[in-house]
Design a protein around this motif. Structure first.
Motif, short mmCIF file in Angstrom:
data_model
loop_
_atom_site.label_atom_id
_atom_site.label_comp_id
_atom_site.label_asym_id
_atom_site.label_seq_id
_atom_site.Cartn_x
_atom_site.Cartn_y
_atom_site.Cartn_z
N PHE A 77 7.41 6.71 6.41
CA PHE A 77 8.36 6.50 5.63
C PHE A 77 8.29 5.45 4.66
O PHE A 77 9.18 5.28 3.23
CB PHE A 77 9.93 7.01 6.29
CG PHE A 77 10.08 7.71 7.16
CD1 PHE A 77 10.18 8.85 5.53
CD2 PHE A 77 10.13 8.83 7.70
CE1 PHE A 77 10.77 10.45 6.22
CE2 PHE A 77 10.31 9.91 8.06
CZ PHE A 77 10.40 10.52 7.14
N GLY A 78 7.95 3.70 5.03
CA GLY A 78 7.79 3.36 4.59
C GLY A 78 6.93 3.71 3.25
O GLY A 78 6.92 3.00 2.28
N ILE A 79 5.96 4.26 3.91
CA ILE A 79 4.53 4.67 2.25
C ILE A 79 5.12 5.66 1.65
O ILE A 79 4.75 5.44 0.15
CB ILE A 79 3.53 4.97 3.54
CG1 ILE A 79 2.81 3.90 4.28
CG2 ILE A 79 2.83 5.41 2.25
CD1 ILE A 79 1.85 4.44 5.24
N GLU A 80 5.48 6.25 1.51
CA GLU A 80 6.36 7.61 0.63
C GLU A 80 7.38 6.39 -0.01
O GLU A 80 7.60 7.14 -1.26
CB GLU A 80 7.48 8.01 1.98
CG GLU A 80 8.23 9.21 1.02
CD GLU A 80 7.29 10.02 0.73
OE1 GLU A 80 8.17 10.97 -0.70
OE2 GLU A 80 6.56 10.06 1.21
N ARG A 81 7.94 5.17 0.11
CA ARG A 81 8.84 4.92 -0.64
C ARG A 81 8.29 3.86 -1.54
O ARG A 81 7.73 3.79 -2.89
CB ARG A 81 9.38 4.11 -0.74
CG ARG A 81 10.82 4.28 0.44
CD ARG A 81 11.93 4.54 -0.12
NE ARG A 81 12.49 3.15 -0.43
CZ ARG A 81 13.19 3.13 0.14
NH1 ARG A 81 13.14 2.75 1.01
NH2 ARG A 81 13.72 1.44 -0.86
N HIS A 82 6.38 3.63 -1.56
CA HIS A 82 5.68 3.66 -2.55
C HIS A 82 5.00 4.76 -2.80
O HIS A 82 3.96 4.03 -4.47
CB HIS A 82 4.67 2.64 -1.65
CG HIS A 82 5.08 1.05 -1.44
ND1 HIS A 82 5.20 -0.01 -2.58
CD2 HIS A 82 6.28 0.54 -0.51
CE1 HIS A 82 6.39 -1.42 -1.95
NE2 HIS A 82 6.17 -0.81 -0.57
N SER A 133 0.21 -4.57 8.18
CA SER A 133 -0.13 -4.86 9.61
C SER A 133 0.32 -3.98 10.24
O SER A 133 0.12 -4.56 11.59
CB SER A 133 1.03 -6.53 9.16
OG SER A 133 0.58 -7.82 8.62
N ARG A 134 1.46 -3.63 10.30
CA ARG A 134 2.04 -2.34 11.27
C ARG A 134 1.27 -1.61 11.61
O ARG A 134 1.11 -0.92 13.35
CB ARG A 134 3.86 -1.47 10.56
CG ARG A 134 4.72 -2.96 10.63
CD ARG A 134 5.76 -2.91 10.39
NE ARG A 134 6.85 -1.23 10.74
CZ ARG A 134 7.42 -0.74 10.59
NH1 ARG A 134 8.73 -1.83 9.35
NH2 ARG A 134 8.15 -0.27 10.94
N VAL A 135 0.34 -0.90 10.66
CA VAL A 135 -0.49 0.12 11.00
C VAL A 135 -1.55 -0.38 12.09
O VAL A 135 -1.65 -0.05 12.60
CB VAL A 135 -1.12 0.15 9.55
CG1 VAL A 135 -1.79 1.13 9.95
CG2 VAL A 135 0.39 1.59 8.55
N ARG A 136 -1.96 -1.26 11.59
CA ARG A 136 -2.50 -2.14 12.59
C ARG A 136 -2.86 -2.64 13.47
O ARG A 136 -3.38 -2.36 14.99
CB ARG A 136 -3.61 -3.87 11.51
CG ARG A 136 -4.56 -2.65 9.96
CD ARG A 136 -5.12 -3.93 8.92
NE ARG A 136 -5.71 -2.73 8.39
CZ ARG A 136 -6.16 -3.73 7.25
NH1 ARG A 136 -6.05 -5.12 7.26
NH2 ARG A 136 -6.84 -3.13 6.77
N ALA A 150 -6.62 6.70 8.45
CA ALA A 150 -6.86 6.95 7.28
C ALA A 150 -5.42 5.94 7.06
O ALA A 150 -5.25 5.90 5.09
CB ALA A 150 -6.39 8.17 7.56
N ILE A 151 -4.08 6.49 7.11
CA ILE A 151 -3.15 5.52 7.06
C ILE A 151 -3.45 3.99 6.12
O ILE A 151 -3.18 4.19 4.87
CB ILE A 151 -2.73 5.65 7.87
CG1 ILE A 151 -1.57 7.01 8.21
CG2 ILE A 151 -0.41 4.69 7.56
CD1 ILE A 151 -0.53 7.10 9.02
N ASP A 152 -4.22 3.41 6.79
CA ASP A 152 -5.12 2.42 6.62
C ASP A 152 -5.29 2.13 5.29
O ASP A 152 -5.52 1.22 4.23
CB ASP A 152 -6.04 1.70 7.55
CG ASP A 152 -6.34 -0.29 7.31
OD1 ASP A 152 -4.91 -0.79 7.50
OD2 ASP A 152 -7.47 -0.04 7.02
#
Length: 360
Positions: free
Chosen positions: A53-58, A89-92, A117-119
Motif C-alpha cells: 500500500f505504501g508503494i501504491e501511493r507512489h 529499506s523495509r522491503v529488504r 521484484a518489489i525491490d
C-alpha cells in the motif's frame, strides 16, 4: 458499462455433482496451512501488505486487487506518504527475515521472488538505471532472449500456404478473422453459452469455491480486449471491450482466459484456500510487475486447452457454438492459423529487447 443480461453465473451448476480431484487434494496438503483460519495474518504478512500500500501511493495501479482486512487498506490509503527509500529499506529487511519464518518451501520461494521484484519496482521508482534484461529477470523471474528470425520466417511461410484468398498475407489474415465478427447482441448469447460451458468443464478438473460467480459486462474506452476484476469472496467482474470487434472465433479462449478455468478460477481458489483458510497474506493482494503476473497469465493462457483437450475445442465450435450464433467457420483451419500466428508473438519480445538495448 452495459450489463450482458445482468449475467451472473455460479450457483446454477450443483457442485455436489463433482468430486474433488486427487490433484487438488494433494495441492491442499502441500500448502501446509498450520492453524491459520479466516484472515489471521502474521506480522510478516501484515508488513508485506503495508509495504504494498505504501508503494501504491507512489505508483497507482501497483495493486491490481485486494481482498484482505479492510483496516489495512484504510490505513494504507490515509497514512502519511512514505519516502521511497524507507519503503525499500523495509522491503529488504522483510526479505532478510523470510528464512526465519519457517514457511513451507513453496511459499518461501514464492515470497523470495516476489520481494526481489518489489525491490526492483522501488529501484526503478527511485530512478535507478537497470539493464533491461536484469529488470525483467528481477520483476518476473524469467530470463529473456531474442527469438531467431528463422522462427518467424517459417511461420510466415506456412501461413502464406494455408490462409485463404489472394494478396498480401496480413490482409488475408485480417479478412479471415473478420468473417467471425458478430454484433453485440449475438455476442451476449455467445458469452452466456460459453460461461456455462466453460464452468461445467472446469468443474471436471477442479472444485470451485461454494458461492463463486462471474458477472460479465460490456465496456468501452479501454486499452485491452477483456479484463478480470477480482472482487473477493470468489466473485469476479469480467469486462469486455466492445470498442474492438467481437469475433466469435476468439470468444472461447477469452472466456476461459478471464473466467473458467483462468483468472477467476485461480483468484477465487487462492483467496478461499490460501488466504481465508491458511492466512497467507500474499494471496490477499495482486501486485503487477511481479512473478505472480507470469503465473497468473500462464494459467489463463493455457486455460482453454485444459478444458478442451485434443480436438474437443474444434468439435465444440463446429457443432455447438458456431451454429448457436449463426456463424459459418472452419474451426480446424482456424486452429492451425492461430497456432502459427502464435509463433509470431515473440516479435514483440524481440522488439522490446532491441528498443531497450540498441535504441531501435
Amino acid at each position: 458499462m452495459q450489463s450482458v443480461h445482468g449475467l451472473r453465473l455460479g450457483e446454477q451448476v450443483a457442485p455436489a455433482e463433482c468430486r474433488e480431484p486427487p490433484n487438488q487434494k494433494a495441492w491442499r496438503a502441500s500448502v501446509a496451512c498450520y492453524s491459520f483460519r479466516m484472515n489471521t495474518l502474521d506480522t510478516f504478512g501484515t508488513e508485506y501488505l503495508r509495504i504494498a500500500f505504501g508503494i501504491e501511493r507512489h505508483f497507482p495501479g501497483f495493486i491490481d486487487a485486494y481482498v484482505g482486512p479492510k483496516e489495512l487498506k484504510a490505513e494504507g490509503e490515509t497514512a502519511n506518504l512514505l519516502p521511497l527509500h524507507d519503503l525499500q529499506s523495509r522491503v529488504r529487511a522483510l526479505h532478510e527475515q523470510l528464512p526465519a519464518q519457517g514457511y513451507p518451501v513453496t511459499r518461501r520461494d514464492y515470497l523470495d521472488k516476489q520481494l526481489i521484484a518489489i525491490d526492483m519496482v522501488l529501484r526503478k521508482l527511485r530512478g535507478e538505471s537497470v539493464p533491461y534484461r536484469d529488470e525483467v529477470a528481477a520483476c518476473f523471474d524469467i530470463e529473456i532472449a531474442m527469438e531467431p528470425e528463422s522462427t518467424f520466417e517459417a511461420a510466415i511461410a506456412e501461413l502464406d500456404e494455408i490462409v485463404p484468398g489472394r494478396g498480401p498475407l496480413l490482409e488475408r489474415i485480417n479478412s479471415w478473422r473478420d468473417q467471425y465478427i458478430i454484433d453485440n447482441a449475438t455476442a451476449r448469447t455467445g458469452f452466456d453459452l460459453l460461461l456455462n460451458e466453460t464452468r461445467t468443464r472446469a468443474l471436471e478438473i477442479v472444485e470451485l469455491p461454494a458461492g463463486e460467480s462471474v458477472e460479465l459486462a460490456f465496456v468501452v474506452d479501454k486499452p485491452w480486449s477483456g479484463y478480470n476484476w477480482y472482487l473477493g469472496d470468489a466473485k469476479s467482474l469480467v469486462e469486455i471491450n466492445v470498442d474492438l470487434p467481437l469475433r466469435a472465433n476468439a470468444m472461447t479462449d477469452l472466456t476461459a482466459h478471464e473466467g473458467y478455468p483462468g483468472h477467476h478460477t485461480e483468484h477465487s481458489l487462492k483467496d478461499r484456500i490460501l488466504f481465508q483458510e491458511c492466512g497467507f497474506a500474499e494471496h490477499a493482494i495482486h501486485l503487477i510487475n511481479t512473478p505472480e503476473c507470469v503465473i497468473s497469465e500462464g494459467i489463463a493462457t493455457v486455460a482453454e486447452a485444459q478444458i478442451f483437450p485434443g480436438d474437443e475445442g474444434i468439435v465444440f465450435k463446429s457443432e455447438v457454438f458456431y451454429p448457436a450464433l449463426g456463424v459459418q467457420g472452419d474451426a480446424e483451419l482456424e486452429e492451425r492459423i492461430e497456432a502459427l500466428y502464435g509463433r509470431l508473438w515473440a516479435v514483440a519480445g524481440n522488439a522490446a529487447i532491441l528498443r531497450h538495448e540498441q535504441g531501435a
